[in-house]
Design a protein around this motif. Structure first.
Motif, PDB file in Angstrom:
ATOM      1  N   ASN A 182       1.734   9.446   8.653  1.00 47.37           N
ATOM      2  CA  ASN A 182       0.906   9.557   7.183  1.00 47.37           C
ATOM      3  C   ASN A 182       0.713   7.967   6.829  1.00 47.37           C
ATOM      4  O   ASN A 182       1.248   7.243   6.788  1.00 47.37           O
ATOM      5  N   GLU A 183      -0.273   8.298   5.993  1.00 50.99           N
ATOM      6  CA  GLU A 183      -0.879   7.151   5.152  1.00 50.99           C
ATOM      7  C   GLU A 183       0.243   6.878   4.198  1.00 50.99           C
ATOM      8  O   GLU A 183       0.358   7.776   3.100  1.00 50.99           O
ATOM      9  N   PHE A 184       0.653   5.993   3.918  1.00 52.69           N
ATOM     10  CA  PHE A 184       2.023   5.452   2.950  1.00 52.69           C
ATOM     11  C   PHE A 184       1.338   4.468   1.878  1.00 52.69           C
ATOM     12  O   PHE A 184       0.446   3.754   2.091  1.00 52.69           O
ATOM     13  N   ARG A 185       1.385   4.731   0.715  1.00 48.01           N
ATOM     14  CA  ARG A 185       1.374   4.143  -0.620  1.00 48.01           C
ATOM     15  C   ARG A 185       2.355   3.714  -1.532  1.00 48.01           C
ATOM     16  O   ARG A 185       3.425   4.374  -1.434  1.00 48.01           O
ATOM     17  N   CYS A 186       2.119   2.772  -2.455  1.00 49.30           N
ATOM     18  CA  CYS A 186       3.033   2.618  -3.573  1.00 49.30           C
ATOM     19  C   CYS A 186       2.359   3.043  -5.142  1.00 49.30           C
ATOM     20  O   CYS A 186       0.893   2.916  -5.035  1.00 49.30           O
TER      21      CYS A 186
END
Length: 161
Positions: A147-151
């Motif tokens: 999965n594309e991970f973000r903050c």
């Protein structure tokens, strides 16, 4: 009980961010973010607490708090409301149900500042539940996640640009 560990660079960047936002004598809560907690302890003698389901982290003693997102407000009495300058959280599942429960804990603990690390697909719920904005900073893990991970944050941050 698998843990997804941030890369060294990501753990360092996130730890530096929460230390800066908490201030010199600030308190930091790490919810399901043991790699950031470990990095905080390596970098400085900050006041930080790890809220985590994995009891292997009980080795941290008083700074470990058993945490089950299914019981988001089942916390020790000494974790007072709005007693942390910043809360960093990495919910264990990519679901709105999980995020909404973790959000209850975050809102209970934080004086205001929130740094959330989760999948890009959670952008809309993160905004709705906690008024968070997606950051341009891209967190990395030791083992690439599917999965594309973000903050996401709710304050002015260098992670935004």
């Amino acid at each position: 009980m698998s843990q997804f560990w941030y890369s060294e660079d990501t753990a360092t960047r996130l730890a530096e961010e929460v230390m800066q936002q908490a201030g010199q004598h600030g308190r930091i809560a790490c919810i399901s973010a043991p790699s950031v907690y470990q990095k905080l302890k390596q970098l400085d003698s900050v006041s930080a607490v790890l809220l985590e389901f994995d009891r292997r982290f009980a080795a941290y003693g008083d700074e470990f708090v058993f945490y089950d997102y299914n019981n988001p407000l089942c916390l020790p009495e000494d974790l007072l409301p709005q007693s942390f300058d910043i809360v960093i959280a990495d919910p264990p599942y990519l679901s709105e149900e999980c995020l909404s429960k973790v959000a209850l804990t975050i809102k209970y603990l934080t004086k205001g500042k929130i740094l959330l690390c989760t999948g890009a697909i959670m952008e809309e719920p993160a905004g709705k539940l906690m008024d968070l904005k997606i950051c341009s900073f891209l967190p990395k893990h030791n083992h690439n996640l599917a999965n594309e991970f973000r903050c996401y944050v709710n304050y002015e941050s260098s992670l935004l640009s």
